[in-house]
Design an enzyme around this catalytic site. Structure first.
Site, PDB file in Angstrom:
ATOM      1  N   GLY A 160     -38.299 -71.411  -1.972  1.00  0.00           N
ATOM      2  CA  GLY A 160     -38.634 -71.933  -3.289  1.00  0.00           C
ATOM      3  C   GLY A 160     -38.216 -73.385  -3.405  1.00  0.00           C
ATOM      4  O   GLY A 160     -37.270 -73.833  -2.738  1.00  0.00           O
ATOM      5  N   ASP A 212     -41.080 -66.424  11.903  1.00  0.00           N
ATOM      6  CA  ASP A 212     -40.196 -67.201  11.035  1.00  0.00           C
ATOM      7  C   ASP A 212     -38.739 -66.739  11.204  1.00  0.00           C
ATOM      8  O   ASP A 212     -37.830 -67.561  11.359  1.00  0.00           O
ATOM      9  CB  ASP A 212     -40.668 -67.026   9.580  1.00  0.00           C
ATOM     10  CG  ASP A 212     -39.762 -67.695   8.581  1.00  0.00           C
ATOM     11  OD1 ASP A 212     -39.908 -68.909   8.363  1.00  0.00           O
ATOM     12  OD2 ASP A 212     -38.896 -67.010   7.996  1.00  0.00           O
ATOM     13  N   ILE A 217     -29.290 -70.812   0.416  1.00  0.00           N
ATOM     14  CA  ILE A 217     -28.000 -70.203   0.784  1.00  0.00           C
ATOM     15  C   ILE A 217     -27.269 -71.100   1.777  1.00  0.00           C
ATOM     16  O   ILE A 217     -27.838 -71.452   2.809  1.00  0.00           O
ATOM     17  CB  ILE A 217     -28.209 -68.825   1.465  1.00  0.00           C
ATOM     18  CG1 ILE A 217     -29.058 -67.913   0.608  1.00  0.00           C
ATOM     19  CG2 ILE A 217     -26.881 -68.185   1.802  1.00  0.00           C
ATOM     20  CD1 ILE A 217     -29.455 -66.622   1.315  1.00  0.00           C
ATOM     21  N   VAL A 258     -32.558 -72.614   7.291  1.00  0.00           N
ATOM     22  CA  VAL A 258     -32.281 -71.169   7.317  1.00  0.00           C
ATOM     23  C   VAL A 258     -31.692 -70.765   5.968  1.00  0.00           C
ATOM     24  O   VAL A 258     -30.750 -71.390   5.485  1.00  0.00           O
ATOM     25  CB  VAL A 258     -31.263 -70.798   8.422  1.00  0.00           C
ATOM     26  CG1 VAL A 258     -31.073 -69.279   8.479  1.00  0.00           C
ATOM     27  CG2 VAL A 258     -31.691 -71.334   9.776  1.00  0.00           C
ATOM     28  N   VAL A 271     -40.993 -78.262  -1.188  1.00  0.00           N
ATOM     29  CA  VAL A 271     -39.568 -78.614  -1.078  1.00  0.00           C
ATOM     30  C   VAL A 271     -39.339 -80.080  -1.451  1.00  0.00           C
ATOM     31  O   VAL A 271     -38.336 -80.411  -2.110  1.00  0.00           O
ATOM     32  CB  VAL A 271     -39.040 -78.310   0.349  1.00  0.00           C
ATOM     33  CG1 VAL A 271     -37.551 -78.615   0.447  1.00  0.00           C
ATOM     34  CG2 VAL A 271     -39.298 -76.857   0.718  1.00  0.00           C
ATOM     35  N   GLY A 316     -32.906 -70.949   2.975  1.00  0.00           N
ATOM     36  CA  GLY A 316     -33.302 -71.721   1.785  1.00  0.00           C
ATOM     37  C   GLY A 316     -32.099 -72.313   1.080  1.00  0.00           C
ATOM     38  O   GLY A 316     -31.432 -73.208   1.597  1.00  0.00           O
ATOM     39  N   LYS A 366     -35.297 -68.701  12.706  1.00  0.00           N
ATOM     40  CA  LYS A 366     -34.049 -68.810  11.940  1.00  0.00           C
ATOM     41  C   LYS A 366     -32.857 -68.208  12.685  1.00  0.00           C
ATOM     42  O   LYS A 366     -31.780 -68.798  12.721  1.00  0.00           O
ATOM     43  CB  LYS A 366     -34.236 -68.145  10.573  1.00  0.00           C
ATOM     44  CG  LYS A 366     -35.169 -68.954   9.670  1.00  0.00           C
ATOM     45  CD  LYS A 366     -35.564 -68.158   8.440  1.00  0.00           C
ATOM     46  CE  LYS A 366     -36.390 -69.003   7.480  1.00  0.00           C
ATOM     47  NZ  LYS A 366     -36.992 -68.194   6.404  1.00  0.00           N
ATOM     48  N   VAL A 381     -20.699 -89.161  -5.213  1.00  0.00           N
ATOM     49  CA  VAL A 381     -20.836 -89.969  -3.994  1.00  0.00           C
ATOM     50  C   VAL A 381     -20.134 -91.329  -4.126  1.00  0.00           C
ATOM     51  O   VAL A 381     -19.636 -91.886  -3.152  1.00  0.00           O
ATOM     52  CB  VAL A 381     -22.343 -90.180  -3.667  1.00  0.00           C
ATOM     53  CG1 VAL A 381     -22.527 -91.111  -2.490  1.00  0.00           C
ATOM     54  CG2 VAL A 381     -23.015 -88.845  -3.389  1.00  0.00           C
TER      55      VAL A 381
HETATM   56  N1  LIG Z   1     -41.311 -73.694   0.824  1.00  0.00           N
HETATM   57  C1  LIG Z   1     -40.086 -73.211   0.954  1.00  0.00           C
HETATM   58  O1  LIG Z   1     -39.615 -72.427   0.139  1.00  0.00           O
HETATM   59  C2  LIG Z   1     -39.229 -73.653   2.119  1.00  0.00           C
HETATM   60  C3  LIG Z   1     -37.903 -73.170   2.212  1.00  0.00           C
HETATM   61  C4  LIG Z   1     -37.083 -73.614   3.248  1.00  0.00           C
HETATM   62  C5  LIG Z   1     -37.589 -74.490   4.192  1.00  0.00           C
HETATM   63  N2  LIG Z   1     -38.899 -74.918   4.102  1.00  0.00           N
HETATM   64  C6  LIG Z   1     -39.375 -75.880   5.086  1.00  0.00           C
HETATM   65  O2  LIG Z   1     -39.555 -77.119   4.420  1.00  0.00           O
HETATM   66  C7  LIG Z   1     -40.611 -77.847   5.027  1.00  0.00           C
HETATM   67  C8  LIG Z   1     -41.652 -78.196   3.972  1.00  0.00           C
HETATM   68  O3  LIG Z   1     -42.161 -77.001   3.427  1.00  0.00           O
HETATM   69  P1  LIG Z   1     -43.047 -76.990   2.097  1.00  0.00           P
HETATM   70  O4  LIG Z   1     -43.126 -75.564   1.687  1.00  0.00           O
HETATM   71  O5  LIG Z   1     -42.535 -77.991   1.134  1.00  0.00           O
HETATM   72  O6  LIG Z   1     -44.450 -77.442   2.693  1.00  0.00           O
HETATM   73  P2  LIG Z   1     -45.703 -78.032   1.898  1.00  0.00           P
HETATM   74  O7  LIG Z   1     -45.681 -77.607   0.478  1.00  0.00           O
HETATM   75  O8  LIG Z   1     -46.888 -77.735   2.728  1.00  0.00           O
HETATM   76  O9  LIG Z   1     -45.428 -79.609   1.932  1.00  0.00           O
HETATM   77  C9  LIG Z   1     -45.604 -80.409   3.048  1.00  0.00           C
HETATM   78  C10 LIG Z   1     -46.139 -81.743   2.564  1.00  0.00           C
HETATM   79  O10 LIG Z   1     -46.113 -82.660   3.653  1.00  0.00           O
HETATM   80  C11 LIG Z   1     -47.332 -83.363   3.644  1.00  0.00           C
HETATM   81  N3  LIG Z   1     -47.627 -83.859   4.988  1.00  0.00           N
HETATM   82  C12 LIG Z   1     -48.112 -83.171   6.058  1.00  0.00           C
HETATM   83  N4  LIG Z   1     -48.223 -83.975   7.120  1.00  0.00           N
HETATM   84  C13 LIG Z   1     -47.818 -85.200   6.725  1.00  0.00           C
HETATM   85  C14 LIG Z   1     -47.706 -86.453   7.375  1.00  0.00           C
HETATM   86  N5  LIG Z   1     -48.078 -86.615   8.660  1.00  0.00           N
HETATM   87  N6  LIG Z   1     -47.260 -87.518   6.680  1.00  0.00           N
HETATM   88  C15 LIG Z   1     -46.927 -87.384   5.376  1.00  0.00           C
HETATM   89  N7  LIG Z   1     -46.987 -86.204   4.702  1.00  0.00           N
HETATM   90  C16 LIG Z   1     -47.428 -85.130   5.374  1.00  0.00           C
HETATM   91  C17 LIG Z   1     -48.356 -82.359   3.150  1.00  0.00           C
HETATM   92  O11 LIG Z   1     -49.483 -83.039   2.664  1.00  0.00           O
HETATM   93  P3  LIG Z   1     -50.871 -82.228   2.520  1.00  0.00           P
HETATM   94  O12 LIG Z   1     -50.616 -81.102   1.614  1.00  0.00           O
HETATM   95  O13 LIG Z   1     -51.802 -83.250   1.936  1.00  0.00           O
HETATM   96  O14 LIG Z   1     -51.246 -81.804   3.898  1.00  0.00           O
HETATM   97  C18 LIG Z   1     -47.572 -81.655   2.053  1.00  0.00           C
HETATM   98  O15 LIG Z   1     -47.677 -82.317   0.806  1.00  0.00           O
HETATM   99  C19 LIG Z   1     -41.135 -76.947   6.148  1.00  0.00           C
HETATM  100  O16 LIG Z   1     -40.496 -77.302   7.349  1.00  0.00           O
HETATM  101  C20 LIG Z   1     -40.699 -75.558   5.726  1.00  0.00           C
HETATM  102  O17 LIG Z   1     -40.532 -74.683   6.816  1.00  0.00           O
HETATM  103  C21 LIG Z   1     -39.716 -74.518   3.086  1.00  0.00           C
END
Ligand SMILES: NC(=O)c1ccc[n+]([C@@H]2O[C@H](COP(=O)([O-])OP(=O)(O)OC[C@H]3O[C@@H](n4cnc5c(N)ncnc54)[C@H](OP(=O)(O)O)[C@@H]3O)[C@@H](O)[C@H]2O)c1
Length: 429
Positions: free
Chosen positions: A303, A202, A137, A133, A15, A135, A206, A34
């Protein structure tokens, strides 16, 4: 107007990269909207070496989130690391340092969001979490703002793309759960450990967030009933299709006599229901308000770019508020502590599939137990299966309290003529 509004992003994963890309690609349009330049001043991530799918000035990277949290020039802190710890502490410290917050973190908001939102609200700082919640939407802002004039009666959603993909494959291609899960993992729609998605955690996070906004009440996520999709078989999805239904993992929040009925479980829904056409990794959320009637939200629930879109929308909203001195306008809306309805008191219909002896009076003996527990039957279908002489009977009940249904089922399972109750699934019309 501030000529530049500074942003710090903590977490440059899926994200984080999506949000950064959108901020860069749409930089000029966003500045026009903005009235200020939105500048990503610093990005923190544990791994600052690996390649990312977005070009940017890598000198702004740090491994220390506190270089963002303690930077007096940063106006908005965007938390995108996920999980409760240390994300919650990062956010609380950032709020106390006067930062406005954007997060996509459903686990944190559902479990420990209240004190964070309250702190930001007391300080007249913004705290937005649209991406948590649905993504891409828009659903949180519509509930908090556009539909604020309504008493929201119910929110019913397909809010987990992974399970919706699996159920779509099971329904449309006749796949088994394990094959559909393996395909979802191969395509990157399911994680190596899919527990959070397939067991309904999950979706529970939500729907807790949506219910708390819809019903202006705190919701204890630990009290939200959730059941996953692992016990579903292709036989059940085939029966659903033959009976005019499809199977979806539903996240349901309803007002019920002053209490909140909140639950996550697979359910049969009629093929004509608007949510029945939400397939593959898409999400759909159906809201009923006492003024607006039915409203449906549909789109990509996950995504990089979809979730990034919601994150950037939040950032822009805050930037506009900063420019007109209106931050902290919409803070926590959990004004009440409504009771949660017990699952025993939930009223719904049920599909039951069982293996029985294939001889006279079997149907009657089962129907008697249903009747004794006030479970009335809407339809029954009997097929003789295989050479062992067993019959497969499928029942659809009328509406009944879950407690009565479970009592009846326990008694039926003990009948000598019943070899096995293979599955039962709630039916939501
Ligand atoms: N993916 C989706 O489609 C999606 C959709 C809606 C909401 N979300 C939410 O968005 C958030 C992020 O999701 P994501 O999918 O982007 O996760 P992700 O790909 O795992 O990215 C998280 C990043 O944060 C880094 N990180 C972890 N701990 C850290 C710290 N203490 N200090 C600095 N960086 C740190 C991780 O580094 P490392 O990889 O080196 O550990 C990783 O690069 C989550 O809360 C998720 O529930 C995700």
């Amino acid at each position: 107007m501030k000529p530049t509004i500074n942003i710090g992003i903590i977490g440059l994963g899926i994200v984080g990269c999506g949000a950064l890309k959108i901020l860069q690609e749409n930089k000029n349009e966003i500045a026009l909207k903005v009235g200020s330049e939105l500048r990503v001043k610093r990005i923190a991530d544990l791994d600052i070496e690996r390649e990312r799918p977005v070009e940017f000035d890598r000198s702004i990277l740090t491994t220390d989130a506190y270089e963002i949290i303690n930077d007096p020039e940063i106006d908005i802190v965007v938390e995108l690391i996920g999980g409760v710890k240390p994300a919650g502490k990062f956010i609380m410290d950032a709020i106390k340092n006067g930062k406005h917050i954007v997060t996509a973190n459903k686990a944190l908001i559902a479990q420990e969001g209240h004190p964070l939102l309250e702190e930001a609200g007391n300080r007249k700082q913004d705290f937005f979490f649209e991406a948590s919640v649905g993504g891409g939407i828009p659903i949180i802002r519509p509930l908090k703002i556009c539909l604020a004039g309504n008493k929201i009666e119910q929110v019913i959603g397909i809010v987990n793309g992974t399970t919706n993909y699996i159920l779509t494959r099971m329904s449309q291609d006749g796949q088994d759960f394990s094959d559909a899960l393996a395909e979802a993992q191969r395509l990157g729609y399911a994680e190596a450990d899919p527990t959070n998605d397939v067991e309904g955690f999950d979706a529970a996070y939500k729907i807790s967030i949506l219910a708390s906004i819809a019903f202006t009440s705190r919701v204890d996520v630990k009290g939200v009933y959730h059941e996953g999709i692992t016990k579903l078989t292709k036989r059940d999805t085939a029966y659903a299709r033959d009976l005019g239904y499809c199977v979806k993992l539903l996240a349901i929040a309803k007002r019920n006599n002053g209490a909140m009925e909140i639950r996550v479980h697979p359910a049969f829904i009629p093929q004509t229901h608007p949510l029945a056409s939400v397939n593959d990794v898409y999400n759909g959320i159906f809201v009923k308000g006492n003024a607006v009637g039915d409203v449906m939200f549909y789109g990509q629930g996950a995504g990089a770019m979809a979730a990034g879109s919601a994150v950037v929308g939040d950032i822009i909203d805050i930037a506009r508020n900063i420019n007109c001195g209106a931050t902290g306008r919409i803070s926590c809306t959990c004004f009440e502590n409504k009771a949660m309805l017990s699952m025993d008191d939930v009223v719904t219909k049920y599909y039951i599939r069982m293996q029985t002896a294939d001889r006279p009076k079997v149907l009657a003996s089962i129907a008697n137990i249903f009747g004794d527990n006030d479970v009335s039957i809407a339809s029954v279908l009997q097929k003789t299966r295989g050479h062992n002489g067993e019959a497969e009977i499928v029942w659809i009940t009328h509406e009944v309290k879950e407690k009565n249904f479970r009592t009846a089922l326990a008694a039926i399972e003990k009948l000598p003529v019943v070899a096995q109750v293979s599955n039962w699934i709630r039916v939501e019309d």
